[in-house]
Every structure is written in structure tokens, then in C-alpha cells.
Scaffold this active site. Structure first.
Site, PDB file in Angstrom:
ATOM      1  N   HIS A 105      77.693  17.436  -0.368  1.00 36.19           N
ATOM      2  CA  HIS A 105      78.453  16.227  -0.020  1.00 36.19           C
ATOM      3  C   HIS A 105      77.971  15.028  -0.809  1.00 36.19           C
ATOM      4  O   HIS A 105      76.951  15.096  -1.490  1.00 36.19           O
ATOM      5  CB  HIS A 105      78.334  15.944   1.484  1.00 36.19           C
ATOM      6  CG  HIS A 105      76.913  16.058   1.986  1.00 36.19           C
ATOM      7  ND1 HIS A 105      76.434  17.188   2.610  1.00 36.19           N
ATOM      8  CD2 HIS A 105      75.870  15.202   1.948  1.00 36.19           C
ATOM      9  CE1 HIS A 105      75.160  17.022   2.938  1.00 36.19           C
ATOM     10  NE2 HIS A 105      74.787  15.819   2.546  1.00 36.19           N
ATOM     11  N   GLN A 171      79.268  11.337   5.086  1.00 41.87           N
ATOM     12  CA  GLN A 171      78.929  12.346   4.075  1.00 41.87           C
ATOM     13  C   GLN A 171      80.057  13.355   3.906  1.00 41.87           C
ATOM     14  O   GLN A 171      79.973  14.491   4.385  1.00 41.87           O
ATOM     15  CB  GLN A 171      77.642  13.082   4.481  1.00 41.87           C
ATOM     16  CG  GLN A 171      76.412  12.206   4.418  1.00 41.87           C
ATOM     17  CD  GLN A 171      75.236  12.800   5.186  1.00 41.87           C
ATOM     18  OE1 GLN A 171      75.370  13.159   6.346  1.00 41.87           O
ATOM     19  NE2 GLN A 171      74.101  12.893   4.536  1.00 41.87           N
ATOM     20  N   ASP A 203      69.694  21.178  -1.166  1.00 40.48           N
ATOM     21  CA  ASP A 203      69.956  20.779   0.212  1.00 40.48           C
ATOM     22  C   ASP A 203      71.156  21.547   0.784  1.00 40.48           C
ATOM     23  O   ASP A 203      72.156  21.758   0.093  1.00 40.48           O
ATOM     24  CB  ASP A 203      70.261  19.270   0.186  1.00 40.48           C
ATOM     25  CG  ASP A 203      70.458  18.691   1.554  1.00 40.48           C
ATOM     26  OD1 ASP A 203      69.488  18.614   2.304  1.00 40.48           O
ATOM     27  OD2 ASP A 203      71.613  18.311   1.863  1.00 40.48           O
ATOM     28  N   LEU A 208      78.699  25.210   1.008  1.00 39.98           N
ATOM     29  CA  LEU A 208      79.522  24.729  -0.109  1.00 39.98           C
ATOM     30  C   LEU A 208      81.009  25.072   0.044  1.00 39.98           C
ATOM     31  O   LEU A 208      81.864  24.284  -0.323  1.00 39.98           O
ATOM     32  CB  LEU A 208      79.001  25.284  -1.439  1.00 39.98           C
ATOM     33  CG  LEU A 208      77.540  24.958  -1.774  1.00 39.98           C
ATOM     34  CD1 LEU A 208      77.204  25.433  -3.186  1.00 39.98           C
ATOM     35  CD2 LEU A 208      77.244  23.469  -1.638  1.00 39.98           C
ATOM     36  N   GLU A 210      84.374  26.751   2.448  1.00 36.03           N
ATOM     37  CA  GLU A 210      84.886  26.922   3.804  1.00 36.03           C
ATOM     38  C   GLU A 210      85.915  28.056   3.809  1.00 36.03           C
ATOM     39  O   GLU A 210      86.569  28.286   2.797  1.00 36.03           O
ATOM     40  CB  GLU A 210      85.619  25.656   4.290  1.00 36.03           C
ATOM     41  CG  GLU A 210      84.755  24.420   4.387  1.00 36.03           C
ATOM     42  CD  GLU A 210      84.440  23.806   3.035  1.00 36.03           C
ATOM     43  OE1 GLU A 210      85.341  23.795   2.167  1.00 36.03           O
ATOM     44  OE2 GLU A 210      83.295  23.338   2.832  1.00 36.03           O
ATOM     45  N   GLU A 245      67.608  25.372   0.755  1.00 38.51           N
ATOM     46  CA  GLU A 245      67.424  25.063   2.180  1.00 38.51           C
ATOM     47  C   GLU A 245      68.563  25.705   2.958  1.00 38.51           C
ATOM     48  O   GLU A 245      69.708  25.260   2.883  1.00 38.51           O
ATOM     49  CB  GLU A 245      67.431  23.548   2.412  1.00 38.51           C
ATOM     50  CG  GLU A 245      67.150  23.204   3.858  1.00 38.51           C
ATOM     51  CD  GLU A 245      67.985  22.051   4.427  1.00 38.51           C
ATOM     52  OE1 GLU A 245      67.556  21.441   5.410  1.00 38.51           O
ATOM     53  OE2 GLU A 245      69.085  21.773   3.897  1.00 38.51           O
ATOM     54  N   HIS A 309      60.620  16.204   6.613  1.00 40.63           N
ATOM     55  CA  HIS A 309      61.228  14.917   6.945  1.00 40.63           C
ATOM     56  C   HIS A 309      62.274  15.048   8.047  1.00 40.63           C
ATOM     57  O   HIS A 309      62.822  14.058   8.500  1.00 40.63           O
ATOM     58  CB  HIS A 309      61.868  14.352   5.686  1.00 40.63           C
ATOM     59  CG  HIS A 309      62.990  15.223   5.190  1.00 40.63           C
ATOM     60  ND1 HIS A 309      62.777  16.529   4.746  1.00 40.63           N
ATOM     61  CD2 HIS A 309      64.320  15.009   5.109  1.00 40.63           C
ATOM     62  CE1 HIS A 309      63.936  17.065   4.413  1.00 40.63           C
ATOM     63  NE2 HIS A 309      64.893  16.165   4.622  1.00 40.63           N
ATOM     64  N   ASP A 310      62.624  16.272   8.420  1.00 39.43           N
ATOM     65  CA  ASP A 310      63.631  16.485   9.462  1.00 39.43           C
ATOM     66  C   ASP A 310      62.940  16.771  10.792  1.00 39.43           C
ATOM     67  O   ASP A 310      61.726  16.790  10.882  1.00 39.43           O
ATOM     68  CB  ASP A 310      64.519  17.666   9.080  1.00 39.43           C
ATOM     69  CG  ASP A 310      65.495  17.303   7.957  1.00 39.43           C
ATOM     70  OD1 ASP A 310      65.941  16.146   7.911  1.00 39.43           O
ATOM     71  OD2 ASP A 310      65.786  18.188   7.123  1.00 39.43           O
TER      72      ASP A 310
HETATM   73  C1  GLC Z   1      69.323  18.606   4.954  1.00 41.23           C
HETATM   74  C2  GLC Z   1      68.269  17.537   4.888  1.00 41.23           C
HETATM   75  C3  GLC Z   1      68.537  16.500   5.935  1.00 41.23           C
HETATM   76  C4  GLC Z   1      69.906  15.924   5.701  1.00 41.23           C
HETATM   77  C5  GLC Z   1      70.963  17.020   5.642  1.00 41.23           C
HETATM   78  C6  GLC Z   1      72.264  16.485   5.115  1.00 41.23           C
HETATM   79  O1  GLC Z   1      69.241  19.321   6.141  1.00 41.23           O
HETATM   80  O2  GLC Z   1      66.989  18.080   4.993  1.00 41.23           O
HETATM   81  O3  GLC Z   1      67.563  15.498   5.933  1.00 41.23           O
HETATM   82  O4  GLC Z   1      70.203  15.019   6.725  1.00 41.23           O
HETATM   83  O5  GLC Z   1      70.590  18.058   4.790  1.00 41.23           O
HETATM   84  O6  GLC Z   1      72.178  16.209   3.751  1.00 41.23           O
END
Ligand code: GLC
Ligand code: CA
Length: 565
Positions: A105, A171, A203, A208, A210, A245, A309-310
Site C-alpha cells: 500500500h 493506506q 512488509d 498483494l 485479492e 513479514e 516496533h509492533d
Molecule cells: C506491518 C508493520 C506495521 C504496519 C503494517 C502496515 O505489519 O510491521 O508496523 O503498521 O505492516 O504497513
């Protein structure tokens, strides 16, 4: 001839948020200039790569994961020349740089989206994103950020249609059915590789494409695009890491790790099992998870995070079984109301009640398991958090460098700081900071450094084979890592009580055994080898005589043995 392994094989990756790391120009916001000044620290600590969360221009509605320009640097952080300086300095000091790349996004403020919403329906410009007249399209796709959103669709007045957003409404999802989108993203990847980056943390990689009637995760088209991406990366002729991820069970991630797709992916199930093991003192789930991970994808291709960070993502039973989630909920300190969305938005140290022994044993596992251990900035100090902050900000606060004002993060007046430095009891930056811990030989920071030094000197830990050992104690996990002639034995006690046990080391009967960290000699290996591990105790032992590994005998005194690459 020995085949040269790619740089990421077993590399320790340090994740940091540039904005929260070090402020070089005194405006209260961490930046690339500040980061450059702290690279010697990271080299001293002994990490091999740094992963920067997004540094692109962004309105920061989602910590920079909402991008307005994929080929530039957020002006708060510096510019492309500042980035170049960080990159060359990191390389000069033997460290790699991995960038976050958000392919799924953009921000609604990205010029592509602004053009799309004004463009006529059916035009190529409109088609860069995913539109619908019906907000019930793809109804089987779960809402991911359900703490903020109740639908995956948002009405756009200008366009007169709904657009898809798997994350925040700011987003919008790019439309990968459109070849222009695919080309644009491949072009972004070329851009950064040409500038010298060593890898991408991809990320939200499952989302990607649907398709109606599916969860819209990991569709065949998504895999096909990732293969194209891999080809493109390979065409540059150097080792560039693609690290995905995907917060999913291991068997759903494995397809991303086919040889022609991504190089690595995070093992978030392992993260949950590590926390469950420390919360309950029982290691069975952890053992099973490790076996499963190796069965799904053999070798060192899993990235191993404790925190990031999450939130600590636990999910709703899809990632790990419900009882694992309950164990963590019941057993970890988290205070009131910090169950955010699918998990807990706290930092490692407060989750562990500030117990440094728990921090050590968990990292002792991370640093000795097959894969890429990920160290989240500040966790090497046992840094605290600010639980009252919104969303995931509690664990994104400024790095604590010194006991000086703002923890040495910035010289700016308090109100200008990106987030408040930690001053909560037990975690105050006047006590918990790099400068103080450097001077205390037994500090957590010095411990992390020693562990990383040992790991660098022991190729078996970096890329050796992995084998779980049979161990009857319910709180102790034990395994060996073997590479060529080198064997490292690991045992870790996840419970808050001491454990004595016997290990069957008959395979190595009579061989010399030495504890790695301090070089202490043990009785030779035997078929009923006795060891005692205190509460949250662990040990790494070197089995046998190791002759041809430079520096192993001096591991205790090793200062800095690395050569810049
Ligand atoms: C991933 C990132 C997270 C973000 C999300 C959307 O999960 O780690 O911080 O908010 O993607 O981009
Ligand atoms: Ca700044």
C-alpha cells in the site's frame, strides 16, 4: 572449494527506528546524521546488519508505513546523501543495511492515489489501486487493524467509489493486477539496490493480491510476483536479502521460502512460544515449534524476533494455539489495558517484569538457534516503555544513550521530542542507558556484547546444523549446533526454579567440554552427563578440541575481531 554463504546466513540483525534512535541536528527527531554517529556503537555491540523501519516521506499516520514517495527520504531524517553516508559508513564498519519496503500500500497522500481518485473510472491511473462500488467485496478478508478500522473499504468522495485498505484507511492497497504497479515496485527495488542497500524487509507480504472467496492472503499471484521480484534482485548480481513479514503459521509461510522466492521470513510463532515458555516454565510447545520450523524450511532462513516496533502479535488461534495465548496473557506482566489489537504493545523488559535473567535466557536461545536473530533497539539494555502512549508508540520511544537530559537522544527542549524518553521507575534513562551499562562489567549490555562476540567466533552457531536433544526435564530445552568439526551444545532452563538434569552425550563420549562464555572446563562428555542450571540459567558448551577456528581460545578476551567486509 568452500562455497561462500550469503551475508545474511545466520546474521544478527538489529532493528531500529531512525526517528527514535539519535537526533543529530537537535530538532527533537532522530535522523540519519544521528544514526551515523552511533554506528560505532553498533559495531562495538557486534551486530552484523541494521534494519531501518521506513525512512521514506510519509505523513506518519502509521509510523512511516504510509509512504508518499518510495524513492526519497523523509525530510525529518535527512536526504539521499545522508542515507548514502550512513550506508557507506555502515559498510566501512562491516555492517549491512536492510530497508523496510512497503509494497502492499501507499499513503492516501501519495501522488499515485491523488491522481487515481480524480481519474475516470476504468482509466489506467484509477486502476493503480483497488476500487469497488460495493464495500462487501472480498468479505472473507479479515480486518487486520481492528482497533482502528471496522471495514477493509473506505468511501472516497472524489472517486465516487470505495477503495480497499487492508490496514488503516490512510493506506490504500496497490492493485498488483495492474502491470504498471508491478513495474513501479520493481523499479523502486532497482533504485535502492543501485544505491547500495543490502536487503529489504518486505512488509505485509501476503496481501498483494485479492480473490473473492479467500482470505486474500498468499494467493498464487502473490507468489508469482515475488518470484519476479527475486529474479529482478538476482539480476543485480550481488547478495541482497529479501526478508518477508508474514504473520502466519509456519506451514503457510514455507511457500514463500521456495528457493526461487524469498530468502528469509520471520518466525512469529517462535516468538509466541518463547514468551509462553518463559511465562509457564514449560518448553514442550517451544520444542515442537522448533521442530516444525526446521521441517517446514530447513537451515538458517528464519528470522528470529523477540520484540519489534509492533505489538507482540499473538492472533486469534491462527498463529499459535489458543492455550499458548492464554499462557502468555496469564503469565506475563502487562498491566491493565495493553492488549492492543492482536497482542500486547509492551516492550520486552516490562513484559518480563524487568527480570534481566529472563532477558538473558531468551536471547541466549535467540543467539544460538538456527536463523537470523533480530535484536530490537533498546532491548540490549532492558529499556522500558510508556504504556500510556497511543497505538504501538509505547515501544517506539527514544533510545537511552546517557544519563544526560533526554537520555542523550536529543538536545531539543522536551516538547519537541518525537516521543518522551523513559523515566518510569526501574527504567529511568538516568540508570538504564548505554553509557552507564558500558561501564558495568556485569550489565545486560556487556552480556549481549559478549554473547554476540562468542557467536561470531563460533561458525557452528552461525550456520551449523541444528538438532534437538532428548531432555527429560520439562523446563529445559537442549540442542546442538554442528558445523564441520565444531559442535556447540546448548541447554536453557526457562523456569524460575533451578534444574538439574542428565544429558546423553554418548556420541561425544570422552570429548573435552568447555563452557563458551567464560571458558570454564567441564567433565568430559559422557552418556549421562550431569548439569545444573539455576533459575533461567543457560549454557553454551564447546564439545571437542577445536583447532582451526581462529580466536576461539581467546573468546573471553576478544575485543573486536571483525574485519570490515
Ligand atoms: C506491518 C508493520 C506495521 C504496519 C503494517 C502496515 O505489519 O510491521 O508496523 O503498521 O505492516 O504497513
Ligand atoms: Ca533531528
Amino acid at each position: 572449494m568452500v562455497q561462500k554463504l550469503p551475508w545474511w546466513n545466520g546474521a544478527v540483525i538489529y532493528q531500529l527506528i531512525v526517528r527514535s534512535y539519535a537526533d543529530g541536528n537537535g530538532d527533537g527527531i532522530g535522523d540519519l546524521q544521528g544514526l551515523a554517529s552511533r554506528l560505532p556503537y553498533l559495531r562495538w555491540l557486534g551486530v552484523e546488519a541494521i534494519w531501518l523501519t521506513p525512512i521514506y516521506p510519509s505523513p506518519l499516520q502509521d509510523g512511516g508505513y504510509d509512504i508518499t514517495d518510495f524513492k526519497a527520504i523523509h525530510p525529518d531524517l535527512g536526504d539521499l546523501s545522508a542515507f548514502h553516508r550512513v550506508l557507506t559508513a555502515a559498510h566501512g564498519q562491516g555492517m549491512k543495511v536492510v530497508m523496510d519496503l512497503v509494497m502492499n500500500h501507499t499513503s492516501t497522500l501519495h501522488p499515485w492515489f491523488q491522481r487515481a481518485r480524480w481519474a475516470p473510472q476504468g482509466s489506467p491511473e484509477r486502476d493503480i489501486y483497488v476500487w469497488s462500488d460495493d464495500p462487501h467485496r472480498y468479505a472473507d478478508a479479515p480486518v487486520l487493524f481492528r482497533h482502528f478500522e471496522s471495514s477493509n473499504w473506505e468511501w472516497d468522495e472524489v472517486a465516487g467509489q470505495y477503495y480497499l485498505h487492508r490496514f488503516l484507511r490512510h493506506q490504500p492497497d496497490l492493485n498488483y493486477d495492474n502491470p504498471l504497479v508491478q513495474e513501479a515496485m520493481l523499479d523502486v527495488v532497482d533504485f535502492w539496490i543501485e544505491r547500495g542497500v543490502d536487503g529489504f524487509r518486505l512488509d505485509a507480504v501476503p496481501f498483494l493480491y485479492e480473490a473473492e472467496g479467500t482470505r486474500c492472503e498468499g494467493l498464487p499471484e502473490t507468489h508469482a510476483f515475488l518470484k519476479r521480484l527475486r529474479d529482478r534482485v538476482d539480476s543485480h548480481g550481488r547478495d541482497v536479502l529479501l526478508l518477508g513479514e508474514a504473520i502466519q503459521p509456519l506451514d503457510e509461510i514455507a511457500p514463500y521460502l521456495m528457493t526461487d522466492e524469498l530468502h528469509g521470513a520471520f518466525n512469529f510463532a517462535l516468538t509466541a512460544h518463547l514468551f509462553a515458555a518463559i511465562a509457564s516454565g514449560a518448553v514442550e510447545g517451544l520444542r515442537n515449534c522448533l521442530s516444525e520450523a526446521q521441517e517446514a524450511v530447513h537451515g538458517c532462513r528464519w528470522a528470529l524476533p523477540l520484540r519489534n516496533h509492533d505489538e507482540l502479535w499473538l492472533g486469534d488461534g491462527h498463529l499459535v494455539p489458543e492455550d499458548v495465548i492464554q499462557t502468555i496473557r496469564a503469565g506475563l506482566h502487562q498491566g491493565q489495558g495493553h492488549w492492543l489489537n492482536w497482542g500486547i504493545n509492551r516492550r520486552l523488559a516490562p513484559l518480563l517484569n524487568g527480570d534481566s535473567g529472563s532477558n538473558r535466557v531468551l536471547h541466549a536461545l535467540l543467539y544460538s538457534l538456527p536463523g537470523m536473530p533480530c535484536l530490537y533497539y533498546g532491548d540490549e539494555l532492558g529499556m522500558g516503555d510508556w504504556p500510556g502512549l497511543r497505538d504501538r508508540d509505547p515501544n517506539r520511544t527514544p533510545m537511552a544513550w546517557t544519563p544526560a537530559r533526554n537520555g542523550g537522544f536529543s538536545t531539543a527542549p522536551d516538547p519537541l521530542l518525537v516521543l518522551p524518553p523513559i523515566t518510569s521507575p526501574g527504567y529511568d534513562y538516568r540508570v538504564v542507558n548505554v553509557e552507564v551499562q558500558k561501564q558495568l562489567p556485569a550489565s545486560l549490555l556487556n552480556w549481549h556484547r559478549r554473547m554476540l562476540t562468542c557467536r561470531r567466533l563460533l561458525p557452528a552457531l552461525r550456520h551449523g546444523d541444528f538438532e534437538l536433544l532428548h531432555c527429560t526435564h520439562p523446563s529445559v530445552i537442549s540442542y546442538v549446533r554442528c558445523d564441520g568439526g565444531m559442535t556447540v551444545l546448548v541447554a536453557a532452563n526457562l523456569s524460575a526454579a533451578g534444574a538439574s538434569l542428565r544429558l546423553d552425550l554418548s556420541r561425544w563420549r570422552g570429548e573435552r567440554t568447555r563452557e563458551v562464555l567464560w571458558g570454564c572446563e567441564y567433565p568430559p562428555a559422557s552418556d549421562s552427563w550431569f548439569v545444573y542450571l539455576p533459575a533461567h540459567g543457560f549454557s553454551w558448551w564447546l564439545i571437542g578440541e577445536v583447532e582451526d577456528v581462529e580466536g576461539v581460545e581467546d573468546v573471553r578476551d576478544a575485543e573486536d575481531v571483525r574485519q570490515p567486509s
